[in-house]
Design an enzyme around this catalytic site. Structure first.
Site, mmCIF file in Angstrom:
data_model
loop_
_atom_site.group_PDB
_atom_site.id
_atom_site.type_symbol
_atom_site.label_atom_id
_atom_site.label_comp_id
_atom_site.label_asym_id
_atom_site.label_seq_id
_atom_site.Cartn_x
_atom_site.Cartn_y
_atom_site.Cartn_z
ATOM 1 N N HIS A 1 0.808 -1.221 0.000
ATOM 2 C CA HIS A 1 0.000 0.000 0.000
ATOM 3 C C HIS A 1 0.844 1.276 0.000
ATOM 4 O O HIS A 1 0.546 2.240 0.710
ATOM 5 C CB HIS A 1 -0.952 -0.008 1.187
ATOM 6 C CG HIS A 1 -2.010 -1.073 1.102
ATOM 7 N ND1 HIS A 1 -2.418 -1.623 -0.096
ATOM 8 C CD2 HIS A 1 -2.742 -1.702 2.072
ATOM 9 C CE1 HIS A 1 -3.359 -2.527 0.134
ATOM 10 N NE2 HIS A 1 -3.567 -2.600 1.433
ATOM 11 N N HIS B 1 -9.838 1.817 0.422
ATOM 12 C CA HIS B 1 -9.727 0.646 1.298
ATOM 13 C C HIS B 1 -10.833 0.605 2.348
ATOM 14 O O HIS B 1 -10.592 0.230 3.491
ATOM 15 C CB HIS B 1 -8.355 0.638 1.976
ATOM 16 C CG HIS B 1 -7.864 -0.732 2.336
ATOM 17 N ND1 HIS B 1 -8.531 -1.546 3.226
ATOM 18 C CD2 HIS B 1 -6.772 -1.427 1.942
ATOM 19 C CE1 HIS B 1 -7.852 -2.673 3.378
ATOM 20 N NE2 HIS B 1 -6.788 -2.633 2.591
ATOM 21 N N GLU C 1 -11.560 -3.788 -3.006
ATOM 22 C CA GLU C 1 -10.574 -2.818 -3.474
ATOM 23 C C GLU C 1 -10.412 -2.928 -4.995
ATOM 24 O O GLU C 1 -9.754 -3.843 -5.493
ATOM 25 C CB GLU C 1 -9.230 -3.057 -2.787
ATOM 26 C CG GLU C 1 -9.298 -3.031 -1.270
ATOM 27 C CD GLU C 1 -8.061 -3.646 -0.647
ATOM 28 O OE1 GLU C 1 -6.952 -3.107 -0.873
ATOM 29 O OE2 GLU C 1 -8.187 -4.674 0.056
#
Length: 351
Positions: free
Chosen positions: A106, A180, A316
């Site tokens: 991420h 997210h 996602e």
């Protein structure tokens, strides 16, 4: 359609976190924070018209800089994993910051989820919302090129929430952006998502190794727990003894290879008890489904209740994990003069 603005919290260093509240006549209300360009709350009516916040959040603002950093946040510069923090690009290997796993997740240790974004209210026809902007300098978390990113949240009178992304760069780089949010259509803190039904419009998915890195080409979902082409109860799938389910910690943490192109249906999540239902549409090629397998009750939501295993499910929309190391995957390279664009729409209803 209304948009209001106020101070949500003060960070330990004294900076203020702004909250924008976007309300629709349909009864849907979204709250967006400048910290991480984050969807902090999303109130949706059930079949009786009773509203509940259906995304997980944090009881304490400080948790958004720690264990809860990803909750509802805009994830970047690269959503999901890049193996060993190695980014090959145009003959040069860039070394990215990594997490304790040894991989980049991420966007690295200080990704976009922990940044304060600049935001302004916006209107687009009958839609209203907020546009947030962030500048990521060359070398940020090891990524090449200075990147300018915009995330726009727009809510329409029917209660559809559109999240749009744009990015430009001054040097070749890679970009993979997503939101997210963890959904629990029973209401955040109200049990698990094991009783939710999930459908994913995909004939393939990416198997992973023991460290959740894709191991190669897509595999067919047919005959596996990943076959969600018809609505399936999540609890019936995550208890499966399949090796891939075990690798992810008794649940999903995998990328589905979505069918079709352009803005099209990707997934449907529904909660039979409340009647709440969300359809997800996207322009992205992949959908990472994560069922909160590793929540351990440490974090508490706005309800004050702890989040245990399966407290929420993330949908996602994104490009594939570790694409820079898999030339056969859709490219995530962005070059000067180009513009990255992506759109995801969440359409809510109750039956």
């Amino acid at each position: 359609m209304t948009v209001s603005q106020g101070v949500a919290a003060t960070l330990p260093d004294g900076r203020s976190v702004t909250r924008w509240t976007i309300a629709s006549p349909s009864g849907v209300r979204a709250e967006v924070l400048s910290l991480g360009a984050r969807l902090q709350a999303l109130y949706v009516p059930d079949r009786e018209g009773r509203r509940a916040n259906v995304v997980l959040g944090c009881e304490r603002a400080g948790d958004l800089l720690g264990e809860g950093a990803y909750f509802g946040a805009t994830i970047g510069r690269y959503a999901n994993r890049i193996a060993h923090g190695v980014l090959p690009l145009d003959g040069t290997t860039h070394r990215l910051t990594t997490q304790p796993t040894g991989h980049t997740l991420h966007g690295g240790r200080d990704g976009f989820a922990t940044r304060l974004w600049d935001g302004v209210p916006v209107r687009d026809g009958r839609r209203a919302g907020v546009r947030l902007r962030l500048h990521s300098p060359d070398g940020d978390q090891g990524f090449p090129g200075a990147l300018t990113v915009e995330t726009t949240y727009l809510l329409d009178p029917a209660g559809r929430l559109c999240i749009g992304y744009r990015a430009t760069t001054d040097a070749p780089t890679v970009v993979n952006l997503t939101n997210h949010a963890y959904f629990n259509l029973a209401g955040e803190g109200n049990g698990t998502v094991l009783d939710h039904l999930l459908r994913v419009e995909a004939r393939g998915y990416l198997p992973v190794d023991a460290e959740l890195i894709p191991i190669g080409p897509a595999a067919r979902v047919l005959g596996t727990p990943f076959d969600l082409r018809e609505e399936r109860r999540i609890g019936d799938r995550v208890v499966d003894g399949d090796q891939q389910i075990r690798r992810a910690g008794a649940g999903f943490d995998h990328n589905w290879v979505l069918d079709g192109n352009g803005l099209r249906p990707a997934a449907v999540l529904s909660h039979p008890a409340s009647g709440r239902r969300v359809e997800c549409l996207t322009t992205e090629p992949g959908l990472q489904v994560y069922t909160g397998n590793h929540f351990d009750g440490t974090l508490r939501g706005p309800s004050g209740r702890p989040y245990g295993t399966y407290a929420g499910v993330a949908l996602e929309t994104q490009h594939f994990p570790d694409s820079p190391n898999h030339p056969e995957y859709p490219s995530t390279v962005l070059r000067p003069g180009e513009e990255f664009r992506s759109m995801t729409v969440y359409r809510f209803s109750a039956r």
